[in-house]
Design a protein around this motif. Structure first.
Motif, PDB file in Angstrom:
ATOM      1  N   PRO A  78       5.551   4.716   3.201  1.00 24.90           N
ATOM      2  CA  PRO A  78       6.801   3.948   3.297  1.00 24.90           C
ATOM      3  C   PRO A  78       6.555   2.515   3.765  1.00 24.90           C
ATOM      4  O   PRO A  78       6.985   2.105   4.838  1.00 24.90           O
ATOM      5  CB  PRO A  78       7.618   4.749   4.319  1.00 24.90           C
ATOM      6  CG  PRO A  78       6.582   5.364   5.205  1.00 24.90           C
ATOM      7  CD  PRO A  78       5.421   5.696   4.305  1.00 24.90           C
ATOM      8  N   THR A  79       5.857   1.752   2.937  1.00 23.50           N
ATOM      9  CA  THR A  79       5.495   0.379   3.272  1.00 23.50           C
ATOM     10  C   THR A  79       6.466  -0.582   2.611  1.00 23.50           C
ATOM     11  O   THR A  79       6.607  -0.583   1.388  1.00 23.50           O
ATOM     12  CB  THR A  79       4.057   0.076   2.813  1.00 23.50           C
ATOM     13  OG1 THR A  79       3.178   1.077   3.332  1.00 23.50           O
ATOM     14  CG2 THR A  79       3.608  -1.284   3.317  1.00 23.50           C
ATOM     15  N   ASP A  80       7.136  -1.421   3.406  1.00 21.03           N
ATOM     16  CA  ASP A  80       8.204  -2.266   2.883  1.00 21.03           C
ATOM     17  C   ASP A  80       7.674  -3.590   2.343  1.00 21.03           C
ATOM     18  O   ASP A  80       6.464  -3.806   2.229  1.00 21.03           O
ATOM     19  CB  ASP A  80       9.285  -2.493   3.947  1.00 21.03           C
ATOM     20  CG  ASP A  80       8.783  -3.279   5.160  1.00 21.03           C
ATOM     21  OD1 ASP A  80       7.734  -3.954   5.078  1.00 21.03           O
ATOM     22  OD2 ASP A  80       9.458  -3.217   6.218  1.00 21.03           O
ATOM     23  N   ARG A  81       8.598  -4.483   2.015  1.00 19.92           N
ATOM     24  CA  ARG A  81       8.245  -5.751   1.360  1.00 19.92           C
ATOM     25  C   ARG A  81       7.307  -6.617   2.194  1.00 19.92           C
ATOM     26  O   ARG A  81       6.561  -7.432   1.645  1.00 19.92           O
ATOM     27  CB  ARG A  81       9.519  -6.534   1.022  1.00 19.92           C
ATOM     28  CG  ARG A  81      10.225  -7.144   2.204  1.00 19.92           C
ATOM     29  CD  ARG A  81      11.479  -7.904   1.838  1.00 19.92           C
ATOM     30  NE  ARG A  81      12.637  -7.035   1.647  1.00 19.92           N
ATOM     31  CZ  ARG A  81      13.850  -7.467   1.342  1.00 19.92           C
ATOM     32  NH1 ARG A  81      14.074  -8.760   1.169  1.00 19.92           N
ATOM     33  NH2 ARG A  81      14.849  -6.628   1.204  1.00 19.92           N
ATOM     34  N   ASP A  82       7.345  -6.475   3.519  1.00 19.93           N
ATOM     35  CA  ASP A  82       6.491  -7.286   4.378  1.00 19.93           C
ATOM     36  C   ASP A  82       5.150  -6.628   4.673  1.00 19.93           C
ATOM     37  O   ASP A  82       4.301  -7.213   5.344  1.00 19.93           O
ATOM     38  CB  ASP A  82       7.208  -7.592   5.701  1.00 19.93           C
ATOM     39  CG  ASP A  82       8.380  -8.538   5.513  1.00 19.93           C
ATOM     40  OD1 ASP A  82       8.344  -9.343   4.569  1.00 19.93           O
ATOM     41  OD2 ASP A  82       9.337  -8.469   6.307  1.00 19.93           O
ATOM     42  N   GLY A  83       4.963  -5.389   4.188  1.00 19.67           N
ATOM     43  CA  GLY A  83       3.732  -4.662   4.470  1.00 19.67           C
ATOM     44  C   GLY A  83       3.815  -3.851   5.740  1.00 19.67           C
ATOM     45  O   GLY A  83       2.779  -3.490   6.317  1.00 19.67           O
TER      46      GLY A  83
ATOM     47  N   LYS B  93       9.957  -1.192  -1.947  1.00 22.72           N
ATOM     48  CA  LYS B  93       9.806  -0.141  -2.952  1.00 22.72           C
ATOM     49  C   LYS B  93      10.617   1.088  -2.527  1.00 22.72           C
ATOM     50  O   LYS B  93      11.224   1.122  -1.457  1.00 22.72           O
ATOM     51  CB  LYS B  93       8.333   0.211  -3.133  1.00 22.72           C
ATOM     52  CG  LYS B  93       7.691   0.879  -1.915  1.00 22.72           C
ATOM     53  CD  LYS B  93       6.248   1.236  -2.198  1.00 22.72           C
ATOM     54  CE  LYS B  93       5.629   1.973  -1.012  1.00 22.72           C
ATOM     55  NZ  LYS B  93       4.234   2.371  -1.259  1.00 22.72           N
ATOM     56  N   TYR B  94      10.619   2.102  -3.392  1.00 24.07           N
ATOM     57  CA  TYR B  94      11.369   3.321  -3.097  1.00 24.07           C
ATOM     58  C   TYR B  94      11.033   3.851  -1.703  1.00 24.07           C
ATOM     59  O   TYR B  94       9.863   3.916  -1.306  1.00 24.07           O
ATOM     60  CB  TYR B  94      11.045   4.416  -4.118  1.00 24.07           C
ATOM     61  CG  TYR B  94      11.619   4.164  -5.485  1.00 24.07           C
ATOM     62  CD1 TYR B  94      12.997   4.155  -5.693  1.00 24.07           C
ATOM     63  CD2 TYR B  94      10.791   3.951  -6.584  1.00 24.07           C
ATOM     64  CE1 TYR B  94      13.532   3.931  -6.958  1.00 24.07           C
ATOM     65  CE2 TYR B  94      11.317   3.737  -7.848  1.00 24.07           C
ATOM     66  CZ  TYR B  94      12.685   3.721  -8.026  1.00 24.07           C
ATOM     67  OH  TYR B  94      13.213   3.500  -9.277  1.00 24.07           O
ATOM     68  N   GLY B  95      12.076   4.219  -0.977  1.00 23.70           N
ATOM     69  CA  GLY B  95      11.893   4.823   0.339  1.00 23.70           C
ATOM     70  C   GLY B  95      11.769   3.843   1.474  1.00 23.70           C
ATOM     71  O   GLY B  95      11.508   4.250   2.612  1.00 23.70           O
ATOM     72  N   THR B  96      11.951   2.542   1.206  1.00 28.50           N
ATOM     73  CA  THR B  96      11.778   1.545   2.259  1.00 28.50           C
ATOM     74  C   THR B  96      12.908   0.525   2.243  1.00 28.50           C
ATOM     75  O   THR B  96      13.581   0.328   1.231  1.00 28.50           O
ATOM     76  CB  THR B  96      10.449   0.785   2.113  1.00 28.50           C
ATOM     77  OG1 THR B  96      10.532  -0.142   1.015  1.00 28.50           O
ATOM     78  CG2 THR B  96       9.277   1.730   1.888  1.00 28.50           C
TER      79      THR B  96
ATOM     80  N   GLY C  84       0.804  -1.207   0.000  1.00 28.58           N
ATOM     81  CA  GLY C  84       0.000   0.000   0.000  1.00 28.58           C
ATOM     82  C   GLY C  84       0.835   1.254   0.000  1.00 28.58           C
ATOM     83  O   GLY C  84       2.061   1.225  -0.169  1.00 28.58           O
ATOM     84  N   SER C  85       0.183   2.397   0.215  1.00 28.33           N
ATOM     85  CA  SER C  85       0.830   3.696   0.095  1.00 28.33           C
ATOM     86  C   SER C  85       1.781   3.975   1.253  1.00 28.33           C
ATOM     87  O   SER C  85       1.805   3.255   2.253  1.00 28.33           O
ATOM     88  CB  SER C  85      -0.224   4.798   0.026  1.00 28.33           C
ATOM     89  OG  SER C  85      -1.003   4.794   1.211  1.00 28.33           O
TER      90      SER C  85
ATOM     91  N   GLY D 128      -1.281  -0.387  -3.885  1.00 28.34           N
ATOM     92  CA  GLY D 128      -0.656  -1.434  -4.679  1.00 28.34           C
ATOM     93  C   GLY D 128      -1.640  -2.130  -5.598  1.00 28.34           C
ATOM     94  O   GLY D 128      -1.247  -2.650  -6.655  1.00 28.34           O
ATOM     95  N   ALA D 129      -2.923  -2.140  -5.232  1.00 27.03           N
ATOM     96  CA  ALA D 129      -3.937  -2.742  -6.107  1.00 27.03           C
ATOM     97  C   ALA D 129      -4.139  -1.900  -7.355  1.00 27.03           C
ATOM     98  O   ALA D 129      -4.363  -2.437  -8.449  1.00 27.03           O
ATOM     99  CB  ALA D 129      -5.248  -2.900  -5.346  1.00 27.03           C
ATOM    100  N   MET D 130      -4.065  -0.571  -7.213  1.00 32.43           N
ATOM    101  CA  MET D 130      -4.153   0.287  -8.394  1.00 32.43           C
ATOM    102  C   MET D 130      -2.962   0.044  -9.321  1.00 32.43           C
ATOM    103  O   MET D 130      -3.115  -0.030 -10.546  1.00 32.43           O
ATOM    104  CB  MET D 130      -4.215   1.761  -7.977  1.00 32.43           C
ATOM    105  CG  MET D 130      -4.411   2.715  -9.134  1.00 32.43           C
ATOM    106  SD  MET D 130      -4.720   4.423  -8.620  1.00 32.43           S
ATOM    107  CE  MET D 130      -3.054   4.953  -8.197  1.00 32.43           C
ATOM    108  N   THR D 131      -1.782  -0.112  -8.725  1.00 28.98           N
ATOM    109  CA  THR D 131      -0.598  -0.431  -9.526  1.00 28.98           C
ATOM    110  C   THR D 131      -0.771  -1.781 -10.215  1.00 28.98           C
ATOM    111  O   THR D 131      -0.394  -1.948 -11.382  1.00 28.98           O
ATOM    112  CB  THR D 131       0.654  -0.443  -8.632  1.00 28.98           C
ATOM    113  OG1 THR D 131       0.755   0.800  -7.938  1.00 28.98           O
ATOM    114  CG2 THR D 131       1.912  -0.667  -9.455  1.00 28.98           C
TER     115      THR D 131
END
Length: 349
Positions: A66-71, A101-104, A63-64, A154-157
């Motif tokens: 600074p959410t990392d690979r684990d959520g 993702k970027y920033g995480t 999601g939106s 992330g669903a929009m992506t």
């Protein structure tokens, strides 16, 4: 007693013998891919499988923020949303790739380190596309049974990838999706929060009318790229809209430019789509997914379709499962796994 001893002996023999020949146990491995000059780090989970077997494989998108690979958004929030989704899909024999993702995490800002204000939403889409291609090229992956699973933004992506990447994914899981324009969703949330504050006696109905009008005016100003007038906005909301015109302004406007229902038309007809909405989700109410649900029908997407999740919040929990995926979420993911074809291809000539 003899039957118990016999069963124990069989169990011991199985342990002693180890895994069957040609059987590969479940494992995680670090994946690194480069996009726009940034090394991006992720985790590939490969469930137990036969040697040489090609598996269905899902890219997981967070999601939106600074959410990392684990959520997670450490140190303040660690729901492990994506890690738990990976575990659920792994139980159905689906490999997964999730990434910082970027920033995480290990990725950080990468090439945007010295000019973070230039980071926009399309950069995140390109990063997700590169992740999809990395997953596609893994030796255990069946490129004819690729999936994209996105949570919230992330669903929009995931929707955007579904209509643009090659090969087209066999299925999309849109979990509590951002299904309307970003600033419309922000305004909806702020109006709801203001109404709740009125119910609690913090504002009068007259003040609510002023605040609601100021919120709508701020959204219009942002879209027209005019300075936001803070008159009528409580201090916290004035700060929020000021931040939207600060270093994150480019991202906000580029995210808001996407209308998710319009992206559904590019999906391949027959693409399997799961869309969930939680009845206890204050961030993405079920009603916000109506237009996207209709657009998916017009695009001839396959099922399971929209699945309401009773009592489930935005992080996929319910009151009885505050730290794990709610049973309704697990059921929906299993339904999605059941309708995605199993090609069971093997590597080699």
């Amino acid at each position: 007693m003899l039957s118990h001893l016999a069963a124990a002996a069989v169990s011991l023999a199985a342990v002693t013998a180890g895994p069957a020949p040609g059987f590969v146990p479940a494992a995680d491995r670090e994946i690194v891919f480069t996009v726009d000059g940034t090394a991006t780090y992720g985790t590939l989970h490969v469930p137990a499988h036969r040697a040489g077997q090609r598996l269905r494989a899902a890219l997981l998108l967070p999601g939106s923020g600074p959410t990392d690979r684990d959520g997670n958004q450490p140190p303040h929030a660690s729901p492990d949303t994506l890690a738990q989704v990976a575990g659920a899909l792994g139980g159905d024999g689906i490999a997964t790739l999730r990434f910082d993702k970027y920033g995480t995490g290990r990725t950080g800002l990468g090439a945007y380190r010295d000019h973070p204000e230039t980071l926009d939403y399309p950069a995140f889409v390109r990063q997700a596309k590169a992740a999809y291609e990395s997953l596609r090229d893994q030796p255990e992956t069946d490129r004819h049974a690729l999936l994209v699973v996105g949570h919230s933004e992330g669903a929009m992506t995931a929707l955007l990838l579904g209509g643009t990447v090659q090969p087209r994914p066999a299925g999309l899981a849109l979990l509590q999706p951002q299904a309307i324009r970003f600033l419309d969703l922000v305004a909806l949330q702020l109006h709801a929060q203001t109404a709740e504050a009125v119910r609690q006696g913090q504002f009068t109905p007259e003040q609510q009318h002023v605040i609601d009008a100021a919120i709508d005016a701020a959204v219009t100003a942002l879209r027209e790229q005019r300075p936001v007038d803070p008159t009528g906005l409580p201090p916290a909301l004035a700060q929020l809209f000021a931040a939207f015109q600060g270093p994150s302004g480019r991202f906000v406007l580029s995210d808001d430019a996407v209308y998710p229902p319009a992206t559904a038309a590019a999906l391949r007809p027959g693409t399997r789509v799961l869309l969930t909405c939680g009845t206890n989700d204050s961030q993405v109410p079920c009603a916000t997914t109506d237009a996207l649900t209709a657009a998916l029908r017009r695009a001839h997407a396959g099922g399971p379709g929209r699945v309401p999740l009773p009592g489930v919040d935005h992080l996929l929990h319910d009151a009885d499962h505050p730290d794990a995926l709610a049973p309704a979420v697990l059921d929906a993911l299993h339904r999605f796994a059941d309708v995605v074809p199993r090609h069971s291809r093997s590597s080699g000539p």
